[in-house]
Enzyme design. Structure first.
Site, PDB file in Angstrom:
ATOM      1  N   GLY A 196       0.691  -1.200  -0.096  1.00 19.38           N
ATOM      2  CA  GLY A 196      -0.065  -0.152   0.098  1.00 19.38           C
ATOM      3  C   GLY A 196       0.892   1.231   0.011  1.00 19.38           C
ATOM      4  O   GLY A 196       0.310   2.521   0.116  1.00 19.38           O
TER       5      GLY A 196
ATOM      6  N   ASP B 270      -5.824  -5.709  -5.101  1.00 19.70           N
ATOM      7  CA  ASP B 270      -4.586  -6.710  -5.154  1.00 19.70           C
ATOM      8  C   ASP B 270      -5.109  -8.103  -4.750  1.00 19.70           C
ATOM      9  O   ASP B 270      -6.380  -8.051  -4.333  1.00 19.70           O
ATOM     10  CB  ASP B 270      -3.414  -6.275  -4.126  1.00 19.70           C
ATOM     11  CG  ASP B 270      -2.151  -6.957  -4.263  1.00 19.70           C
ATOM     12  OD1 ASP B 270      -1.091  -6.074  -4.858  1.00 19.70           O
ATOM     13  OD2 ASP B 270      -2.080  -8.177  -4.217  1.00 19.70           O
TER      14      ASP B 270
ATOM     15  N   ASP C  94      -8.292 -10.730  -8.330  1.00 25.54           N
ATOM     16  CA  ASP C  94      -7.417 -10.921  -9.235  1.00 25.54           C
ATOM     17  C   ASP C  94      -7.594 -10.243 -10.450  1.00 25.54           C
ATOM     18  O   ASP C  94      -8.894  -9.891 -10.956  1.00 25.54           O
ATOM     19  CB  ASP C  94      -7.472 -12.223  -9.577  1.00 25.54           C
ATOM     20  CG  ASP C  94      -6.176 -12.842 -10.330  1.00 25.54           C
ATOM     21  OD1 ASP C  94      -5.869 -12.213 -11.200  1.00 25.54           O
ATOM     22  OD2 ASP C  94      -5.858 -14.258 -10.301  1.00 25.54           O
TER      23      ASP C  94
ATOM     24  N   LYS D  30       4.311  -0.774 -14.692  1.00 25.90           N
ATOM     25  CA  LYS D  30       5.852  -1.510 -14.179  1.00 25.90           C
ATOM     26  C   LYS D  30       6.031  -2.693 -15.004  1.00 25.90           C
ATOM     27  O   LYS D  30       4.931  -3.431 -14.886  1.00 25.90           O
ATOM     28  CB  LYS D  30       5.895  -1.670 -12.905  1.00 25.90           C
ATOM     29  CG  LYS D  30       7.241  -2.100 -12.689  1.00 25.90           C
ATOM     30  CD  LYS D  30       7.507  -2.622 -11.134  1.00 25.90           C
ATOM     31  CE  LYS D  30       6.962  -3.528 -10.615  1.00 25.90           C
ATOM     32  NZ  LYS D  30       7.157  -3.864  -9.240  1.00 25.90           N
TER      33      LYS D  30
END
Ligand SMILES: C[S@@+](CC[C@H](N)C(=O)[O-])C[C@H]1O[C@@H](n2cnc3c(N)ncnc32)[C@H](O)[C@@H]1O
Length: 204
Positions: free
Chosen positions: A62, A82, A98, A160
């Site tokens: 977090g 998450d 998910d 990312k």
């Protein structure tokens, strides 16, 4: 004094687990050192503005959420999810899902759209570089798909990804959907890590 009470530096996979960013995160009350990557990206690219409605994907534990709450302020809103549970963060709404579970994601997002989607999502690493990279790219294609549905036109996306052969197909897809796309590895990202960030501004 503070130096003496710090954990001893351990080596794992050739890097310092308890590096200066780890200690700084602890001292500043952040849950992970990842926050400094987001801070660097925000300082350079201004992806999030005061008052924005933000979704953070792959958000546990977090630290991104903690930072985003401060940036958007009380007029904005921050949601994160998450597959792992996230302990409560004042000012952020969180849920467990998910990313590949369409029904769970859409039920929790319930028709909302966002000014910004940030993602620091990463697979459980196996140590097999090509496999980990392929999984990272899969996750990112899914985040990109979510951005088509939940990110407002003109909105910004942060991804990312582990750099490797599939990277180019991902960046090509991102470029199709956003006006300005940059690739950036923050100083606080470990040199040994193949992770890099894609900053995609202004969804078409
Ligand atoms: C590097 S951590 C994120 C750290 C976070 N940005 C922070 O600042 O605390 C990557 C996260 O991606 C999550 N993740 C991996 N696969 C996922 C999936 N299929 N759906 C949702 N989250 C996933 C992991 O559980 C992990 O918590």
């Amino acid at each position: 004094m503070a130096q003496k009470s710090r954990k001893r530096t351990l080596k794992r996979g050739g890097y310092d687990v308890y590096d200066p960013f780890f200690h700084r995160a602890k001292e500043d009350g952040f849950r992970a050192r990842s926050v400094f990557k987001l801070e660097e990206i925000q300082n350079k690219f201004s992806i999030v503005r005061h008052g924005d409605i933000v979704l953070d994907v792959g958000a546990a534990p977090g630290s991104f959420l903690q930072y985003l709450v401060r940036v958007v302020g009380p007029s904005g809103s921050v949601t994160g999810f998450d597959i792992k549970a996230i302990d409560g963060i004042e000012g952020a709404r969180t849920f467990i899902a998910d990313i590949f579970d369409d029904a769970a994601v859409s039920e929790n997002i319930s028709g909302q759209t966002f000014d910004v989607i940030t993602s620091d999502i990463a697979p459980n690493t196996s140590g097999i570089k090509d496999l980990d990279q392929a999984r990272s790219v899969d996750l990112n294609f899914r985040v990109l798909e979510l951005s088509q549905k939940y990110l407002k036109k003109g909105g910004n996306l942060l991804l990312k990804v582990f750099f490797g052969v599939d990277f180019h197909s991902l960046i090509h897809a991102v470029r199709k959907n956003f006006e300005r796309v940059s690739v950036y590895k923050p100083e606080s990202s470990r040199k040994q890590s193949r992770e890099t960030y894609i900053i995609a501004m202004k969804k078409r």
